[in-house]
Design a protein around this motif. Structure first.
Motif, PDB file in Angstrom:
ATOM      1  N   GLU A  49      34.829  35.374  40.694  1.00  0.00           N
ATOM      2  CA  GLU A  49      36.139  34.792  40.995  1.00  0.00           C
ATOM      3  C   GLU A  49      36.562  33.782  39.930  1.00  0.00           C
ATOM      4  O   GLU A  49      37.702  33.805  39.459  1.00  0.00           O
ATOM      5  N   SER A  50      35.652  32.901  39.554  1.00  0.00           N
ATOM      6  CA  SER A  50      35.979  31.884  38.550  1.00  0.00           C
ATOM      7  C   SER A  50      36.253  32.520  37.191  1.00  0.00           C
ATOM      8  O   SER A  50      37.173  32.121  36.486  1.00  0.00           O
ATOM      9  N   TYR A  51      35.455  33.521  36.843  1.00  0.00           N
ATOM     10  CA  TYR A  51      35.663  34.218  35.571  1.00  0.00           C
ATOM     11  C   TYR A  51      37.056  34.846  35.523  1.00  0.00           C
ATOM     12  O   TYR A  51      37.782  34.689  34.536  1.00  0.00           O
ATOM     13  N   LEU A  52      37.435  35.526  36.595  1.00  0.00           N
ATOM     14  CA  LEU A  52      38.758  36.163  36.606  1.00  0.00           C
ATOM     15  C   LEU A  52      39.888  35.137  36.606  1.00  0.00           C
ATOM     16  O   LEU A  52      40.940  35.379  36.001  1.00  0.00           O
ATOM     17  N   GLU A  53      39.679  34.010  37.241  1.00  0.00           N
ATOM     18  CA  GLU A  53      40.701  32.958  37.199  1.00  0.00           C
ATOM     19  C   GLU A  53      40.847  32.419  35.778  1.00  0.00           C
ATOM     20  O   GLU A  53      41.970  32.158  35.312  1.00  0.00           O
ATOM     21  N   LEU A  73      26.949  41.156  46.532  1.00  0.00           N
ATOM     22  CA  LEU A  73      26.750  40.059  45.594  1.00  0.00           C
ATOM     23  C   LEU A  73      26.274  38.834  46.356  1.00  0.00           C
ATOM     24  O   LEU A  73      26.618  38.658  47.524  1.00  0.00           O
ATOM     25  N   THR A  74      25.521  37.980  45.666  1.00  0.00           N
ATOM     26  CA  THR A  74      25.190  36.691  46.263  1.00  0.00           C
ATOM     27  C   THR A  74      26.449  35.838  46.263  1.00  0.00           C
ATOM     28  O   THR A  74      27.431  36.139  45.569  1.00  0.00           O
ATOM     29  N   ARG A  75      26.440  34.755  47.020  1.00  0.00           N
ATOM     30  CA  ARG A  75      27.604  33.860  47.051  1.00  0.00           C
ATOM     31  C   ARG A  75      27.878  33.301  45.658  1.00  0.00           C
ATOM     32  O   ARG A  75      29.028  33.204  45.232  1.00  0.00           O
ATOM     33  N   ALA A  76      26.812  32.964  44.936  1.00  0.00           N
ATOM     34  CA  ALA A  76      26.983  32.432  43.583  1.00  0.00           C
ATOM     35  C   ALA A  76      27.577  33.486  42.651  1.00  0.00           C
ATOM     36  O   ALA A  76      28.420  33.179  41.804  1.00  0.00           O
ATOM     37  N   SER A  79      30.073  44.429  36.657  1.00  0.00           N
ATOM     38  CA  SER A  79      31.163  45.238  36.091  1.00  0.00           C
ATOM     39  C   SER A  79      31.910  45.988  37.183  1.00  0.00           C
ATOM     40  O   SER A  79      33.139  46.065  37.166  1.00  0.00           O
ATOM     41  N   ARG A  80      31.151  46.538  38.145  1.00  0.00           N
ATOM     42  CA  ARG A  80      31.811  47.233  39.262  1.00  0.00           C
ATOM     43  C   ARG A  80      32.695  46.282  40.044  1.00  0.00           C
ATOM     44  O   ARG A  80      33.823  46.620  40.415  1.00  0.00           O
ATOM     45  N   ALA A  81      32.186  45.075  40.295  1.00  0.00           N
ATOM     46  CA  ALA A  81      32.974  44.082  41.033  1.00  0.00           C
ATOM     47  C   ALA A  81      34.237  43.728  40.253  1.00  0.00           C
ATOM     48  O   ALA A  81      35.332  43.647  40.828  1.00  0.00           O
ATOM     49  N   LEU A  82      34.120  43.534  38.952  1.00  0.00           N
ATOM     50  CA  LEU A  82      35.285  43.192  38.133  1.00  0.00           C
ATOM     51  C   LEU A  82      36.309  44.321  38.133  1.00  0.00           C
ATOM     52  O   LEU A  82      37.518  44.076  38.175  1.00  0.00           O
ATOM     53  N   ASP A 100      40.383  44.461  39.602  1.00  0.00           N
ATOM     54  CA  ASP A 100      41.401  44.683  38.575  1.00  0.00           C
ATOM     55  C   ASP A 100      41.127  43.883  37.301  1.00  0.00           C
ATOM     56  O   ASP A 100      42.044  43.476  36.604  1.00  0.00           O
ATOM     57  N   GLY A 101      39.859  43.672  36.998  1.00  0.00           N
ATOM     58  CA  GLY A 101      39.479  42.889  35.831  1.00  0.00           C
ATOM     59  C   GLY A 101      39.913  43.481  34.509  1.00  0.00           C
ATOM     60  O   GLY A 101      40.249  42.746  33.577  1.00  0.00           O
TER      61      GLY A 101
END
Length: 102
Positions: free
Chosen positions: A21-25, A12-15, A79-82, A86-87
């Motif tokens: 991360e922000s979405y999961l928070e 993933l890019t840094r953004a 989606s894979r990252a989420l 544990d998204g």
């Protein structure tokens, strides 16, 4: 015995990392605010107060992506990252639990 290894995060890019991360928070905070899953008004209030800052971080991640010319999201990769993070379990706290049989 060690726990099983998690699958690696996709590249993933840094953004995009900041977006995930922000979405999961935000999801975690909304789960703490969900009135069907909490009994504590103070904890829900604290989560609601924190939500403003996390929503701002989410907006900033998307703004950065847009400003860099990243005009599309990649749902399969994100989606894979989420899932790795544990998204699915975290997002399940946003739903209304099934009605209890009496």
């Amino acid at each position: 015995m060690l726990p099983p290894d998690l699958p690696p995060l996709p590249a993933l890019t840094r953004a995009e990392c900041d977006l995930v991360e922000s979405y999961l928070e935000v999801v975690d905070l909304l789960g703490r605010i969900n009135p069907t899953r909490t009994n504590d008004t103070y904890a829900a209030l604290r989560a609601a107060q924190a939500l403003v800052g996390r929503a701002t971080a989410l907006r900033e991640a998307l703004t950065l992506m847009h400003d860099r010319g990243e005009s599309s999201l990649h749902p399969v990769t994100l989606s894979r990252a989420l899932r790795v993070l544990d998204g699915e379990r975290r997002a399940a706290r946003l739903t209304v639990p099934p009605e209890q049989a009496s």
